[in-house]
Design a protein around this motif. Sequence first.
Motif, PDB file in Angstrom:
ATOM      1  N   ALA A 232       0.827  -1.207   0.000  1.00  0.00           N
ATOM      2  CA  ALA A 232       0.000   0.000   0.000  1.00  0.00           C
ATOM      3  C   ALA A 232       0.860   1.255   0.000  1.00  0.00           C
ATOM      4  N   GLU A 233       0.485   2.221  -0.810  1.00  0.00           N
ATOM      5  CA  GLU A 233       1.198   3.495  -0.868  1.00  0.00           C
ATOM      6  C   GLU A 233       0.219   4.605  -1.206  1.00  0.00           C
ATOM      7  N   ASP A 234       0.482   5.800  -0.696  1.00  0.00           N
ATOM      8  CA  ASP A 234      -0.341   6.958  -1.006  1.00  0.00           C
ATOM      9  C   ASP A 234       0.002   7.471  -2.398  1.00  0.00           C
ATOM     10  N   THR A 235      -1.028   7.825  -3.170  1.00  0.00           N
ATOM     11  CA  THR A 235      -0.871   8.410  -4.496  1.00  0.00           C
ATOM     12  C   THR A 235      -1.786   9.630  -4.574  1.00  0.00           C
ATOM     13  N   PRO A 236      -1.679  10.416  -5.635  1.00  0.00           N
ATOM     14  CA  PRO A 236      -2.613  11.546  -5.786  1.00  0.00           C
ATOM     15  C   PRO A 236      -4.066  11.103  -5.919  1.00  0.00           C
ATOM     16  N   PHE A 237      -4.305   9.795  -6.057  1.00  0.00           N
ATOM     17  CA  PHE A 237      -5.659   9.304  -6.292  1.00  0.00           C
ATOM     18  C   PHE A 237      -6.159   8.400  -5.164  1.00  0.00           C
ATOM     19  N   GLY A 238      -5.420   8.329  -4.059  1.00  0.00           N
ATOM     20  CA  GLY A 238      -5.821   7.487  -2.953  1.00  0.00           C
ATOM     21  C   GLY A 238      -4.685   6.577  -2.522  1.00  0.00           C
ATOM     22  N   ARG A 239      -4.938   5.758  -1.517  1.00  0.00           N
ATOM     23  CA  ARG A 239      -3.940   4.794  -1.049  1.00  0.00           C
ATOM     24  C   ARG A 239      -4.252   3.445  -1.686  1.00  0.00           C
ATOM     25  N   ILE A 240      -3.273   2.874  -2.378  1.00  0.00           N
ATOM     26  CA  ILE A 240      -3.510   1.757  -3.283  1.00  0.00           C
ATOM     27  C   ILE A 240      -2.518   0.636  -3.021  1.00  0.00           C
ATOM     28  N   ALA A 241      -2.992  -0.605  -3.161  1.00  0.00           N
ATOM     29  CA  ALA A 241      -2.119  -1.780  -3.098  1.00  0.00           C
ATOM     30  C   ALA A 241      -2.589  -2.779  -4.143  1.00  0.00           C
ATOM     31  N   THR A 242      -1.657  -3.598  -4.627  1.00  0.00           N
ATOM     32  CA  THR A 242      -1.969  -4.683  -5.546  1.00  0.00           C
ATOM     33  C   THR A 242      -1.786  -6.001  -4.813  1.00  0.00           C
TER      34      THR A 242
END
Length: 278
Positions: A232-242
């Motif tokens: 998980a990492e913060d991005t300009p579009f939300g916190r996302i993980a694969t």
Amino acid sequence: MPKPELTVGAPCWADLMTSDLEKAKAFYGELFGWTFEGGDEEKYGGYTTAFKDGEQVAGLMPKDPEQDAMPDAWTVYLKTDDIQRTAMKVQESGGQVFMPPMGVPEQGHMAVFGDAGGAAFGSWQPTRHTGFGKLAEPGSPVWFEVMSRAYPQTVKFYEEALGWETETMSDTPEFRYTTLGSGAEAKAGIMDANSFLPEGIPSNWQIYWGVENADRAVEAVQRLGGQVVRAAEDTPFGRIATVTDPMGAVFLIHQDLAQGQPSDGNGTETAGGVQPIP
């Protein structure tokens, strides 16, 4: 919250082809809070519908024996009002027909195609089964995108075959991205993924599922037998993980930081929502 407007050409459904239906139900049920309802076994071959807060959000289908060699995977379905015409346009636009149009008793018509870059997707012409009852909330899809190894051809394909009205969000050597629709009304994206996809991984559709807290969801994935592909990492579009489920099906989780949910990571809160996600 009103039910989502599912427009022609846009994603309207998603389902999972799984090698272990009961394990998949246990995994996604605990991860997303889904409940399940099985259809008529004779008519629908074990197809199971997943619900979140009483609204349908996904389907799960056990593999046939002849499909054992195929990996478990999620499929995105794009809405059509004429599936036979869509099949014709797919071929005229440089795509492939993997499964020709067929009727699903009392529910609608489906087909499975490949786009001009090779990414597989489904097409759905609804009758009784109208698609997602919930979007852009925890436990439901928040975004869909094509990771393409043939970006220009893929953008042109969806414009021609599916009638997409597109907008270029970014066009730099580092990041090329086109959306179906624009701004807050965008419904899906196409990304130039040549420099992002690992060697041997073909073009593919991806689904982002909403969660209230990405870090806790990642912990749950691991506890329930899944794997983390990208933390998980913060991005300009939300916190996302694969991540993957226990049988290897890949999907993404998305925490909307704009809704006031805290991040457990070190990033700062940023604008999020149902927006293009690189």
